[in-house]
Design an enzyme around this catalytic site. Structure first.
Site, PDB file in Angstrom:
ATOM      1  N   GLU A 174      26.110  -0.237   2.236  1.00 25.58           N
ATOM      2  CA  GLU A 174      25.868  -1.094   3.404  1.00 25.58           C
ATOM      3  C   GLU A 174      25.015  -0.360   4.436  1.00 25.58           C
ATOM      4  OE1 GLU A 174      28.693  -0.416   1.919  1.00 25.58           O
ATOM      5  OE2 GLU A 174      30.065  -2.139   1.872  1.00 25.58           O
ATOM      6  N   CYS A 177      33.929  -0.617   3.521  1.00 25.31           N
ATOM      7  CA  CYS A 177      34.880   0.313   4.130  1.00 25.31           C
ATOM      8  C   CYS A 177      34.932   0.063   5.639  1.00 25.31           C
ATOM      9  CB  CYS A 177      34.476   1.760   3.834  1.00 25.31           C
ATOM     10  SG  CYS A 177      33.122   2.367   4.865  1.00 25.31           S
TER      11      CYS A 177
END
Ligand code: THU
Length: 130
Positions: free
Chosen positions: A54, A85
């Site tokens: 990401e 996460c």
């Protein structure tokens, strides 16, 4: 979701540099005006120095000029429906909105769609820091 976004996330996953975890991840985001930015996780022998898919996608997005984010897709080779996460939820929230769609994928496509607000409820926002 545009199938292109899923394919971009999957193609990015295949470029992961994950020799230590052997856990390739891909992420892709699409801006409202149709640009797609993707990224993979990049690991480093000094483990804490690696970073997530990401984060790579967000770096491409910022360097590509940024803009309103319409939707985000995440995929991992070994975990259907992988979720970002905690740190990446915060990073994504920096540029997305609480109603931005986040698509959780397996190898064939989307398995679940949630919003950023669901993914990071009560998140820390930087508004008051500006
Ligand atoms: N990872 C990501 O790229 N994105 C996530 O949201 C979860 C974790 C990566 C970091 C590390 O390279 C590997 O997955 C195993 O934790």
């Amino acid at each position: 979701m545009s199938h292109d976004l899923f394919l971009a996330a999957k193609a990015a996953m295949q470029k992961a540099h994950a020799p230590y975890s052997r856990f390739p991840v891909g992420a892709a985001l699409r801006t409202e005006d149709g640009r797609i930015f993707a990224g993979a996780n990049i690991e480093v022998a000094s483990f804490p120095e690696g970073w997530c898919a990401e984060t790579t996608a967000l770096a491409h997005y910022v360097m590509g000029g940024g803009g309103a984010i319409a939707e985000i897709a995440v995929i991992a080779e070994r975990m259907p429906g992988v979720t970002p996460c905690g740190g990446c939820r915060q990073r994504l929230a920096e540029f997305a909105d609480p109603d931005t769609k986040l698509h959780l994928c397996d190898q064939n496509g989307v398995v679940a769609t949630v919003t950023m607000g669901e993914m990071l409820p009560f998140g820390f926002a930087g508004d008051t820091l500006k």
